[in-house]
Design a protein around this motif. Structure first.
Motif: not given
Ligand code: ZN
Length: 301
Positions: A2-4, A64-67, A194-196, A198-200, A234-236
């Motif tokens: 999930y994200h949001s 959940f990704d991104d935060g 962690s999702h990095t 700066t999301h590269p 990993y961000p994608c």
């Protein structure tokens, strides 16, 4: 994966596009998981893939990704009511600088620009008067930006926002989760990863940039949480894949115990804990059920 989770996903279409779930669908999906599957915490998965322990039948992990702040405001009460443990992967710069991940900022600029055209760095001119041409130009820009990290990424993004003369309003940063909320997630028994910074796209970065994204994000979150951070997502953002043999080594050297990708599928015994598959959540209840049944059928086969 999930994200949001928001009340009205349509409202944020020009920034978050397809990655928001409605609260109602999310809640029903979680009820399905609690009823027909077996939600477990992520830290049990590592022992399982390494062959050190078994898992209950139909085990699932919610991530959940991104935060986004809605993870805390909307998803968390539902998860806690149903007793579902989850993992939340946060993008450090977005938390600290109160900005949305760059793909949302860029999507907004391309969708809202009033310019008639945009010329890319190779000199190709893109019409901004048709939706499909805007979208193609956006994707082309993403392919370039995703290979940058840190200040270089931010500078490139700022230039694009100026060229398009359209910028996601600053108050959209309020959509990101805060450190205090992140600490509360952990206090309630959930895992933070962690999702990095700066999301590269980690696989397309120079080595020193990748090392920094792995290590600095881990360090920053550990400082804020006063606890070890052992899990990475990993961000994608664009281009494929967003991991490689080098990034697996990089994540190991940085001290991560697990890493999840956007590769679709089940997790089996013997899989690399630093390259775990995930299952897309779908926007419907039956869609999620189907995706999970398919994954479990593949796993059995
Ligand atoms: Zn992401």
């Amino acid at each position: 994966m999930y994200h949001s989770v928001v009340e009205d996903p349509g409202r944020l279409a020009d920034s978050l596009d397809g990655i928001s779930h409605s609260r109602q669908v999310f809640e029903e999906q979680m009820e399905l998981l609690a009823r027909e599957f077996h939600p477990i915490p992520l830290d049990q998965v590592r022992r399982f893939v390494l062959g050190h322990s078994n898992l209950p039948q139909r085990s699932v992990v919610i991530s959940f990704d991104d935060g986004y702040a809605d993870n805390y405001d909307i998803a968390l009460p539902i998860l806690d009511r149903l007793g579902i443990p989850s993992v939340f992967y946060v993008t450090v710069d977005c938390v600290e600088r109160r900005t949305m991940p760059w793909p949302s900022r860029l999507r907004y600029s391309f969708r809202r620009t009033k310019k008639k055209s945009w010329t890319d760095p190779e000199g190709k001119r893109w019409s901004m008067e048709k939706a499909d041409s805007r979208e193609q130009a956006f994707l082309t820009a993403c392919d370039r930006v995703c290979q940058l990290a840190g200040t270089a990424l931010e500078n490139c993004l700022t230039t694009l926002e100026e060229e398009l003369d359209a910028k996601l309003p600053n108050d959209s940063g309020q959509l990101m989760i805060t450190w205090e909320q992140i600490r509360n997630l952990a206090r309630r028994g959930h895992i933070v990863g962690s999702h990095t910074m700066t999301h590269p796209n980690m696989a397309y970065l120079r080595n020193e940039d990748a090392t920094r994204e792995f290590a600095d994000s881990k360090k920053r979150i550990e400082m804020q949480m006063n606890a070890p951070i052992e899990h990475f997502a990993y961000p994608c953002p664009a281009l494929f894949p967003s991991w490689s043999q080098e990034t697996v080594e990089g994540s190991r050297l940085a001290g991560y115990q697990t890493a999840v990708t956007t590769n679709r599928g089940p997790v089996r015994k013997g899989h690399e804990p630093l390259l775990l598959n995930r299952v897309p959540p779908s926007k419907t209840i039956d869609g999620l059920r189907w995706n999970l049944e398919k994954a479990f059928a593949e796993r059995a086969g």
